[in-house]
Design an enzyme around this catalytic site. Structure first.
Site, mmCIF file in Angstrom:
data_model
loop_
_atom_site.group_PDB
_atom_site.id
_atom_site.type_symbol
_atom_site.label_atom_id
_atom_site.label_comp_id
_atom_site.label_asym_id
_atom_site.label_seq_id
_atom_site.Cartn_x
_atom_site.Cartn_y
_atom_site.Cartn_z
ATOM 1 N N TYR A 195 8.870 11.040 8.907
ATOM 2 C CA TYR A 195 9.164 9.890 8.043
ATOM 3 C C TYR A 195 10.569 9.907 7.476
ATOM 4 C CZ TYR A 195 4.293 9.863 8.897
ATOM 5 O OH TYR A 195 3.098 9.898 9.566
ATOM 6 N N ASP A 236 -6.128 5.637 4.158
ATOM 7 C CA ASP A 236 -4.691 5.787 4.390
ATOM 8 C C ASP A 236 -4.256 5.279 5.751
ATOM 9 O OD1 ASP A 236 -5.111 7.211 2.016
ATOM 10 O OD2 ASP A 236 -3.307 8.379 2.366
ATOM 11 N N ASP A 242 0.866 -1.187 0.000
ATOM 12 C CA ASP A 242 0.000 0.000 0.000
ATOM 13 C C ASP A 242 0.900 1.234 0.000
ATOM 14 O OD1 ASP A 242 -2.620 1.438 2.154
ATOM 15 O OD2 ASP A 242 -1.556 2.158 0.376
ATOM 16 N N HIS A 263 -5.317 11.966 13.421
ATOM 17 C CA HIS A 263 -6.311 11.847 12.341
ATOM 18 C C HIS A 263 -7.490 10.964 12.732
ATOM 19 C CE1 HIS A 263 -3.618 13.887 9.651
ATOM 20 N NE2 HIS A 263 -2.695 12.962 9.778
ATOM 21 N N ASP A 289 7.212 15.526 10.716
ATOM 22 C CA ASP A 289 7.214 15.537 9.250
ATOM 23 C C ASP A 289 7.175 16.977 8.737
ATOM 24 O OD1 ASP A 289 3.827 14.107 9.287
ATOM 25 O OD2 ASP A 289 4.642 15.928 10.197
ATOM 26 N N ASP A 315 2.720 18.929 13.625
ATOM 27 C CA ASP A 315 2.822 17.934 12.546
ATOM 28 C C ASP A 315 2.411 18.623 11.235
ATOM 29 O OD1 ASP A 315 2.595 14.630 12.202
ATOM 30 O OD2 ASP A 315 1.476 15.802 10.721
HETATM 31 N N1 LIG Z 1 2.391 9.989 0.109
HETATM 32 C C1 LIG Z 1 1.680 9.065 0.955
HETATM 33 C C2 LIG Z 1 0.287 9.603 1.262
HETATM 34 C C3 LIG Z 1 0.034 9.474 2.748
HETATM 35 N N2 LIG Z 1 -1.229 10.071 3.136
HETATM 36 C C4 LIG Z 1 -1.549 9.852 4.544
HETATM 37 C C5 LIG Z 1 -0.625 10.659 5.413
HETATM 38 C C6 LIG Z 1 -0.881 10.352 6.880
HETATM 39 C C7 LIG Z 1 -0.063 11.248 7.784
HETATM 40 C C8 LIG Z 1 -0.087 10.777 9.227
HETATM 41 C C9 LIG Z 1 0.552 11.773 10.196
HETATM 42 O O1 LIG Z 1 1.896 12.032 9.855
HETATM 43 O O2 LIG Z 1 -0.131 13.022 10.189
HETATM 44 C C10 LIG Z 1 0.501 11.200 11.594
HETATM 45 F F1 LIG Z 1 0.967 12.107 12.452
HETATM 46 F F2 LIG Z 1 -0.733 10.903 11.931
HETATM 47 F F3 LIG Z 1 1.259 10.115 11.661
HETATM 48 ZN ZN LIG Z 2 1.903 14.102 9.748
#
Ligand SMILES: NCCCNCCCCCC(O)(O)C(F)(F)F
Ligand SMILES: [Zn+2]
Length: 664
Positions: free
Chosen positions: A305, A92, A20, A135, A265, A172
């Site tokens: 990340y 996601d 994924d 989220h 991030d 964030d």
């Molecule tokens: N290019 C990949 C698309 C990803 N789309 C979803 C992003 C989720 C972010 C999660 C986050 O970083 O906000 C948390 F703090 F919750 F971990």
């Molecule tokens: Zn995030």
């Protein structure tokens, strides 16, 4: 009191079990590298380790529905196919046989952190957890999140400790819509979030993530969104939003507890954020929140990340929580145009709710929220251009500088008959002054300032400054017979070439400041009750408060909206804080000021006070030693003319000082 660290390797024991692309960045190594960096740097040993625990059903039900909880409870027994099937109903996010256990540990860790802070076992702390939380919603998992760790912690703190007001700061790079939905009608929880938005073209692509979502019903004004409509935001952009949006509101809100959705991030190198702020910015973001709520601050890990910038950012955050000196942030060039638009929109959307934003300008002509309908071609262009220049793999940044603790935290130079406040180290030894300097002092002052022991005082003062600039001492307090004379000496005779720039913060009225240099070696910001129109120059900035320094509302506004941005841009090597006799500044405000000024010059602050003001030495010492300043109680509405004057002063100065810009 210390800093709590919560970490349990059990939370690394789940991962994505199928292909994924949207979820592959959320890996166990995020937690491992963060914790290992704290161990390797010796920071984990300096923290108080608090064990994780599972959140109970009733705690999870503070935020989530029974239906959702019961559904998640079944996931440990699901086959791979069932897990995939179950996951499809959410966005996601992925499930794993062990993620329910880890999600309970993540939420439970946040609650353990709240317990440790609220019971006074620690001053502040951080919980390194996964899965993240901001989220997830009442009845749904989303964006790698299963239970909303921070939202549960906020409700828990209110229920168990009777906390009246909780500030949640979400740095964030994604919008924590789960937190927004949870509290949008709740005036007891102020939610602040900045997030990559690109006019609704960035995930989670929600219209309600824009700056005009200010909260609902009685919660109106208690939800602050700052959308980033471009990538590449830098330290200046983040600090500007703190100084001109978050902090004024946070001080007016006066929270009893601060929770941070600490996602990293938003740092340089992150593939999600594609921003350019360096890891040491989190040292300052943390610091700027640490004088709220009497220092009660709980940081809970969300995203991040890029394993390198994540680890560095976590270390920067923990070091500040521990009270270490802050790194100097160099060449802050002021917010970019897009950031100014965003902060102007957020300020104008909230000016009706917060008296500290009352004088905010109207939103920019190009109302940015309607720009989201981009032409396909334009979008195509941006993507092509964006790819090669924005690829984060290419990003490099310097390792954050070492933040060494001087052997002595706070020193004092006092007349022999004045007792030294607890915790301060009296500086008695002093090298003799060069005869030339003594004669210069003598012929400059006819007053008693420089008689027998006066010379001793000055020689000790210079010795103290020498020790500050070589980082043998972090900060100092000096009592002198004549504070104006001493200030002039320090400013004029600062021979040490280690000090290129001195920020002089003068509290109260000083007669003449005729030694203002125009070469930029000294920047004087004076906060007093009188206006001195004539002398204004780029390096002499008088701030006039009609009711004088006793007007804490006007004072804190001047500090947050003018002094802090100026200080960050000027980036001094030494801060000279001068308390003029009879300034009338309120003690808690004085301590807040000292606390906030620690963000500059690696904490090298020299406080000059008149001997007859020795009554406030205790609170000065407490602030210099890094104890959190007491909250500013019942702030009145600032004087309109002061607020107006401050806005005009900012507009007049923003040509010279880019960090003062709040309007495009
Ligand atoms: N290019 C990949 C698309 C990803 N789309 C979803 C992003 C989720 C972010 C999660 C986050 O970083 O906000 C948390 F703090 F919750 F971990
Ligand atoms: Zn995030």
């Amino acid at each position: 009191m210390g800093t709590a660290l919560l970490y349990d390797e059990e939370m690394t024991k789940y991962k994505l079990l199928w292909v994924d692309p949207a979820c592959k960045i959320e890996v166990p190594e995020r937690l491992i590298v963060s914790y290992e960096a704290l161990v390797r740097s010796g920071l984990s040993d300096r923290c108080i380790s608090i064990p994780a625990r599972e959140a109970s059903d009733s705690e999870i039900l503070l935020v989530h529905s029974e239906l959702y909880l019961e559904a998640v409870k079944k996931t440990p027994y699901m086959t791979l196919e069932d897990l995939k099937e179950f996951t499809l109903q959410f966005g996601d996010v992925y499930f794993h046989p062990n993620i329910y256990h880890c999600a309970k540990l993540a939420s439970g860790s946040a609650l353990q952190l709240v317990d440790s802070v609220m019971t006074g076992k620690v001053r502040n702390g951080i919980a390194l957890v996964r899965p993240p939380g901001h989220h997830s919603m009442h009845g749904a998992a989303n964006g790698f999140c299963v239970f909303n760790n921070v939202a549960i912690a906020a409700r828990y703190a209110k229920q168990k400790y009777g906390v009246k007001r909780v500030l949640i700061v979400d740095w964030d790079i994604h919008h924590g819509q789960g937190v927004q939905y949870c509290f949008e009608d709740d005036p007891s929880v102020l939610y602040f979030s900045w997030h990559r938005y690109e006019h609704q073209n960035f995930w989670p692509n929600l219209r309600e993530s824009d700056y005009d979502s200010v909260g609902k019903e009685s919660g109106a004004g208690f939800n602050i969104n700052v959308p980033w409509n471009n990538v590449g935001m830098e330290n200046s952009d983040y600090l500007s939003v703190f100084c001109h949006v978050l902090l004024p509101v946070a001080y007016e809100f006066c929270p009893d507890l601060v929770l941070v959705c600490a996602g990293f991030d938003s740092a340089i190198g992150d593939p999600e954020g594609e921003m350019c702020a360096t890891p040491d910015i989190f040292a300052h973001l943390t610091h700027l929140l640490m004088n709220l709520a009497g220092g009660k601050l709980c940081a809970v890990l969300e995203g991040g990340y890029n394993l390198t910038s994540l680890a560095q950012s976590v270390c920067q955050t923990v070091q500040t929580l521990l009270g270490d000196p802050l790194p100097q942030l160099a060449n802050l060039r002021g917010p970019c145009k897009s950031a100014i638009e965003s902060l102007q929109c957020a300020r104008s959307a909230h000016r009706r709710y917060w008296s500290f934003l009352k004088h905010a300008a109207d939103p920019p002509m190009t109302d940015i929220s309607t720009k989201h309908v981009k032409s396909a071609m334009e979008e195509e262009e941006k993507t092509e251009m964006a790819e090669e220049e924005r690829c984060t793999e290419g990003k490099v940044w310097p390792e954050p500088p070492e933040r060494l603790c001087p052997p002595v935290c706070s020193a004092s130079v006092l007349p022999d008959d004045v007792a030294c406040p607890d915790g301060l180290k009296r500086l008695s030894s002093s090298k003799d002054l060069e005869p030339l300097l003594v004669s210069k002092l003598k012929n400059r002052f006819r007053t008693a300032a420089v008689d027998g022991d006066g010379v001793t005082t000055f020689s000790r003062l210079y010795t103290l400054i020498e020790k500050l600039v070589v980082n043998e001492i972090r900060n100092g307090l000096v009592l002198v017979p004549d504070v104006a004379a001493a200030m002039m000496c320090v400013v004029q005779d600062l021979t040490s070439d280690l000090v290129k720039r001195v920020l002089v913060v003068c509290v109260g009225k000083e007669k003449e400041l005729d030694y203002i240099t125009t070469d930029g070696k000294v920047l004087v910001v004076q906060i007093s009750s009188e206006d001195s129109e004539e002398q204004r120059s780029k390096y002499y900035i008088p701030v006039c408060l009609k009711k004088g320094c006793s007007d804490t509302s006007g004072f804190i506004q001047a500090v947050l909206g003018l002094l802090l941005p100026l200080g960050y841009e000027y980036n001094p090597d030494l801060v000279l804080l001068v308390r003029m006799p009879g300034s009338g500044v309120v003690d808690s405000m004085w301590q807040q000021l000292i606390g906030l000024l620690q963000g500059f010059a690696k904490g090298h602050t020299l406080v000059l006070m008149q001997v007859n003001e020795k009554a406030c030495m205790g609170s000065t010492a407490s602030a210099l030693l890094g104890h959190p300043a007491p909250p500013l109680q019942d702030l009145q509405t600032p004087f309109p003319e002061d607020g107006d004057a401050l806005e005009r002063l900012r507009e007049r100065l923003q040509a010279d000082w880019k960090m003062l810009q709040t309007t495009s």
